[in-house]
Design an enzyme around this catalytic site. Structure first.
Site, PDB file in Angstrom:
ATOM      1  N   HIS A 136       0.834  -1.202   0.000  1.00 30.02           N
ATOM      2  CA  HIS A 136       0.000   0.000   0.000  1.00 30.02           C
ATOM      3  C   HIS A 136       0.871   1.256   0.000  1.00 30.02           C
ATOM      4  CE1 HIS A 136      -3.666   2.344   1.002  1.00 30.02           C
ATOM      5  NE2 HIS A 136      -2.801   3.133   1.621  1.00 30.02           N
ATOM      6  N   GLU A 137       1.819   1.293   0.926  1.00 35.22           N
ATOM      7  CA  GLU A 137       2.687   2.479   1.018  1.00 35.22           C
ATOM      8  C   GLU A 137       3.633   2.569  -0.177  1.00 35.22           C
ATOM      9  OE1 GLU A 137       1.790   4.571   3.053  1.00 35.22           O
ATOM     10  OE2 GLU A 137       0.536   3.303   4.323  1.00 35.22           O
ATOM     11  N   HIS A 176       1.981   4.608  -2.867  1.00 33.87           N
ATOM     12  CA  HIS A 176       2.124   6.042  -2.610  1.00 33.87           C
ATOM     13  C   HIS A 176       3.541   6.508  -2.946  1.00 33.87           C
ATOM     14  CE1 HIS A 176      -1.771   6.354  -0.809  1.00 33.87           C
ATOM     15  NE2 HIS A 176      -1.474   5.683   0.286  1.00 33.87           N
TER      16      HIS A 176
END
Length: 419
Positions: free
Chosen positions: A18-19, A22
């Protein structure tokens, strides 16, 4: 211990991807990433590479990518402030020392007259001989304050300087990578466990059922019902389901031998529906095919996403209560149960959690990625951004409410599993 390891690997992988979404799209847009963190709370591991600090934190309740300009991380040097500077060979400042306990070779001292560390990138002030001097600040200059070094973030490296599309993609990429992770997990399941063929092969015949009485056996392949060809279990199941108390003729392939069996499905009430059942159980045969594994991964990602949205619909309509939600404790206990059934079930569980995290983060709620994307949508419609203080207040309230929800859900989990 095995459960703890499985939980850490699964949780860590989901949060990491997920990170990572980003991080990649922030860097692609030219945004400076100050920190890439897995977990929350106190640091248990930290490593700086380039301009980014990579940390592993104590509490397994998420992670974050801290981008330059998202917080009040810019430094303003007020007139009269005394600081130390180091100048490189290009006569640009590459080090600013705000606490003068830190000393460098050839360090100079300035009393600031005026400065701009974001756009024009300069410091003007009086040196030790009271001369007014002006230095350009290098784009990769560092600020040292109380022993902590951070890179200066020129305005074009800050989150707010980018277009709505670039900022939106940097935020959307987190949930997107959760779906990509799920796809790859399902792809690996298809490669190593096999892809379901959905052939109508009887797995188990229940004793004293219509199927058992008619002579059906485990492993029989149903090829036709009442003369109509059958190729999938869904077709077989639907034919039986709509025919309670009706005599049916089944064409069976048993080890290459064709047999004809006749039976009448029992009438069974399931929920509010009356259906036919002949008393058989089914687990789809698996086929190891690399060519089929790719569409299988996409199909499972889509179907799982659809099921989770259906569950969300029940939450919105009131058919789902907060007691049905689970936090980290509930996920840990579920992981413990799933781990008993082997690594393939753990992989499926990880894919399910990854999709769930992706969907939850896309909900248009304050403090979540979806809430931030909603503000970007308003900005695109209005042609100008929402006031940062107002947006920050909305997200702050959202974070507080999410923390309260987390406490309530965790307490419910503790009561459910330990009392």
């Amino acid at each position: 211990m095995e459960t703890a390891i499985a939980f850490i690997i699964i949780f860590g992988s989901i949060v990491f991807f997920h990170e990572l979404g980003h991080f990649i799209f922030a860097k692609k847009a030219g945004i400076m990433v100050r920190e890439f963190a897995i977990g929350m709370g106190p640091k248990i591991f930290a490593m700086t590479k380039g301009e980014t600090l990579y940390t592993l934190r104590l509490l397994p309740i998420g992670g974050y990518v801290r981008m330059a300009g998202e917080e009040m991380d810019s430094v303003e040097l007020q007139p009269g402030f005394r600081l130390g500077i180091r100048v490189n060979d290009a006569n640009e400042i590459d080090q600013i020392v705000l606490n003068q306990n830190k000393q460098f070779p050839d360090m100079l001292f300035l009393e600031v007259e005026k400065s701009d560390l974001m756009k024009e990138m300069f410091i003007e002030g009086y040196d030790e001989e009271e001369r007014l001097v002006r230095y350009k600040v290098a784009r990769n200059a560092k600020i040292n304050e109380n022993g902590k070094e951070t890179f200066i973030a020129p305005y074009d490296r800050q989150f707010g300087s980018k277009t709505v599309g670039q900022r939106s993609m940097a935020i959307f990429a987190g949930p997107l990578f959760n779906f990509i992770l799920a796809f790859f997990i399902f792809l690996l399941l298809g490669l190593f466990q096999g892809v379901p063929t959905y052939e109508p092969v009887i797995t188990t015949v229940v004793a004293d059922s219509p199927a058992a009485q008619a002579g059906m056996k485990d492993g029989d392949l149903v090829t036709a019902i009442n003369g109509n060809s059958i190729s999938t279990w869904d077709e077989f199941s639907e034919e039986v389901k709509v025919s309670p108390n009706e005599n049916m003729n089944f064409t069976i392939d048993r080890n290459g031998e064709t047999l004809e069996l006749s039976m009448t499905p029992n009438e069974v009430v399931v929920g509010k529906e009356t259906v036919g059942q002949i008393g058989v159980q089914y687990i789809s045969p698996l086929e190891k095919s690399p060519l089929k594994a790719i569409p299988y991964g996409a199909e499972q990602t889509y179907e799982t996403t659809k099921r989770i949205f259906t569950l969300l619909g029940t939450l919105i309509t009131g058919n789902f209560s907060i007691d049905d939600l689970s936090g980290p404790v509930g996920i840990y206990k579920a992981t413990e149960e799933v781990a008993q059934y082997g690594v393939f079930n753990l992989m499926y569980w990880a894919a399910l959690l990854s999709i769930n995290l992706g969907i939850m983060n896309l909900l248009p709620l304050p403090a979540l990625d979806g809430g931030r994307l909603l503000f970007f949508l308003f900005e695109a419609i209005r042609g100008k951004p929402i006031d940062k203080q107002k947006e920050g207040m909305v997200h702050f309230v959202g974070i507080m409410l999410l923390m309260v929800l987390m406490v309530v859900v965790t307490w419910n989990d503790i009561q459910r599993f330990f009392f």
